[in-house]
Scaffold this active site. Structure first.
Site, PDB file in Angstrom:
ATOM      1  N   HIS A 234      -2.213   0.986   7.108  1.00  0.00           N
ATOM      2  CA  HIS A 234      -2.499   1.133   5.678  1.00  0.00           C
ATOM      3  C   HIS A 234      -2.207   2.557   5.231  1.00  0.00           C
ATOM      4  O   HIS A 234      -2.449   3.513   5.968  1.00  0.00           O
ATOM      5  CB  HIS A 234      -3.969   0.790   5.418  1.00  0.00           C
ATOM      6  CG  HIS A 234      -4.335   0.695   3.970  1.00  0.00           C
ATOM      7  ND1 HIS A 234      -3.628  -0.061   3.057  1.00  0.00           N
ATOM      8  CD2 HIS A 234      -5.352   1.263   3.263  1.00  0.00           C
ATOM      9  CE1 HIS A 234      -4.203   0.032   1.865  1.00  0.00           C
ATOM     10  NE2 HIS A 234      -5.238   0.836   1.962  1.00  0.00           N
TER      11      HIS A 234
ATOM     12  N   ASN B  16      -7.874   4.856  -2.758  1.00  0.00           N
ATOM     13  CA  ASN B  16      -7.319   3.624  -2.220  1.00  0.00           C
ATOM     14  C   ASN B  16      -6.595   2.863  -3.327  1.00  0.00           C
ATOM     15  O   ASN B  16      -6.582   3.284  -4.490  1.00  0.00           O
ATOM     16  CB  ASN B  16      -8.434   2.769  -1.603  1.00  0.00           C
ATOM     17  CG  ASN B  16      -7.922   1.813  -0.541  1.00  0.00           C
ATOM     18  OD1 ASN B  16      -6.718   1.641  -0.364  1.00  0.00           O
ATOM     19  ND2 ASN B  16      -8.835   1.170   0.165  1.00  0.00           N
TER      20      ASN B  16
ATOM     21  N   CYS C 197       0.816  -1.216   0.000  1.00  0.00           N
ATOM     22  CA  CYS C 197       0.000   0.000   0.000  1.00  0.00           C
ATOM     23  C   CYS C 197       0.851   1.268   0.000  1.00  0.00           C
ATOM     24  O   CYS C 197       0.520   2.249  -0.662  1.00  0.00           O
ATOM     25  CB  CYS C 197      -0.950   0.000   1.188  1.00  0.00           C
ATOM     26  SG  CYS C 197      -0.120  -0.082   2.802  1.00  0.00           S
TER      27      CYS C 197
END
Length: 483
Positions: free
Chosen positions: A398, A421, A102
């Site tokens: 994250h 995202n 991520c």
């Protein structure tokens, strides 16, 4: 009888002294085994409660997330109107798939906005796999170095056991991203894409690397204990280990097609359907087209366990030997929010780290701490942010990208944020989420801005050389994004 507030500190002091004098006796008095008769009593009490009966009927027949979702709240918070957004659309939506990359996706998604604008492109991705390859190689070597430097500690020490637990996981921090780009640069994804059984699904690859690195750790620690093991022997062992790690990596991934200072050729079609050819090196591409100056980004966090205005360093966390350490400036939530707004107003997206997927509805793409009606079943969450961090209930897990926000005209503070995202277009609403301000305050920990976007008094914390950072251990929750 409990002590009054006036005598509470004295009570605690006395209590602690008793523990120190006779810990076994005191602990024995405080122990409480499960009494089966109380279970029956508790059950009768709860079963006589109509609210409990309704809750248990629902939860035994329906998924808890679906049953407790407050759809009235969801509809109210699912507002996609933002009055402050970056001008360039970030396309296509990226997908890290079954990997922990991520941080690489959030960081490259931030920089690709510059490439999209600079080259007049409709769609573009930087190669996450290129950085992933070198990150694995560097992390393996960094681990070996940590094993050598901790050789004086017992094998069962918390530090050594932590190092051995996950030597080369996928995660990372923004400073680790900068370390990679400074050494290796960036290339377009067209030149080096993902592979299905290594970059996008890294579990098996990680497992094999971990097993080999633990073996190497034993070899190094054993050699260091022998008096005959001088520096040259350790260096030779390290080089042999580096070679074997590279060999293993080459089994799972193609070697990047170009060296950091080697020129590549990339052809592309712009928005106007004109064909162009670029000749560049990875290092040049990072600076000229991605517009990255590695000396300018700085990280700020909100960690209420520690004083605001102080630098915080995560000990031993890194990837590239000789690279920058993981250092943050700890500030309050209002400062974080204002810096996000300022950066967005300057047409720059914001890398941020949060505790995901806490209070995140992946179907609709809403992040809000009141989305689920837990109080309806008597389940309340009174812990504050600092306590949640201390008791391992909150940590940074994250990284994503803030590309917009909606600012209240009166208070000039943000009400909600547009979040990009890296879980593909089927997550959220076409890959995008809306995050409420309350969620930002409770579960956002880190943002990255340029140092020239900070007030002078904050920027000087990084540049004065007079600030001694608070040093946190590598296993601290503020380093968890690198797991």
């Amino acid at each position: 009888m409990l002590p009054t507030s006036v005598s509470w500190s004295l009570y605690l002091k006395t209590f602690r002294s008793h523990l120190l004098r006779a810990p076994q006796i005191v602990l024995k008095r405080m122990s409480s085994s499960i009494d089966i008769s109380k279970i029956n009593s508790w059950n009768k009490e709860f079963q006589s409660d109509l609210t409990h009966q309704l809750a248990t009927t629902v939860l035994k027949n329906y998924n808890a997330d679906d049953a407790l979702l407050n759809k009235t709240r969801l509809q109210k918070q699912d507002n996609r109107v933002f009055n402050t957004v970056v001008s360039t659309d970030s396309t296509p939506v990226t997908n890290q798939k079954s990997s922990g990359r991520c941080w690489l996706f959030a960081a490259t998604n931030q920089l690709r906005l510059n490439v999209l604008s600079e080259l007049n492109l409709k769609e573009f991705e930087l190669s996450q796999a290129y950085l992933f390859f070198y990150d694995k190689l560097e992390k393996a070597n960094y681990f070996l170095d940590q094993i050598v430097s901790s050789a004086d500690q017992d094998i069962d020490s918390r530090l050594v056991q932590y190092l051995l637990a996950a030597p080369t996981e996928d995660g990372g921090q923004y400073s680790m991203f900068l370390n990679l780009v400074k050494k290796y640069g960036l290339i377009p994804k067209d030149l080096y894409g993902d592979l299905p059984y290594s970059t996008t699904a890294s579990r098996k690859w990680n497992s094999l690397l971990t097993t080999k690195l633990r073996e190497f750790a034993e070899t190094l620690r054993t050699a260091l204990k022998e008096r005959s093991a001088d520096d040259s022997i350790i260096v030779t062992l390290r080089e042999q280990m580096q070679r074997e790690i590279f060999r293993l990596m080459s089994l799972f991934m193609d070697i990047p097609p170009v060296q950091p200072n080697e020129q590549f050729t990339w052809e592309y079609v712009d928005k106007d359907k004109k064909i162009h050819t670029i000749k560049s090196t990875p290092l040049e591409f990072a600076s000229k087209y991605a517009k990255l100056d590695p000396s300018t980004p700085v990280s700020l966090i909100n960690d209420p366990r520690h004083p605001y205005g102080k630098l915080i360093k995560i000990d031993r966390l890194g990837n590239v030997l000789g690279g920058d350490a993981v250092i943050y400036l700890n500030v309050d939530n209002e400062t974080l929010s204002k810096l996000v707004v300022k950066r967005l107003q300057n047409n720059k997206a914001v890398f941020f780290g949060s505790h995901t997927p806490k209070f995140m509805d992946k179907k609709t793409g809403v992040m809000d701490i009141e989305l689920w009606n837990y109080p309806a079943i008597g389940y309340n969450l009174p812990q504050q942010k600092a306590s949640r961090i201390r008791y391992h209930e909150s940590l940074m897990t994250h990284a994503m990208l803030i590309t917009g926000c909606h600012v209240d005209e009166t208070s000039k503070l943000p009400l909600r944020y547009r979040v990009e995202n890296s879980w593909g277009k089927d997550s959220g609403k076409d890959g995008l989420y809306v995050m409420t301000q309350k969620y930002f305050e409770e579960y956002c920990f880190q943002i990255v801005v340029d140092i020239n976007e900070l007030p002078k008094e904050l920027a000087s914390k990084f540049t004065s050389g007079k600030e001694e950072p608070i040093v946190l251990p590598i296993w601290d929750p503020m380093g968890a994004l690198a797991k």
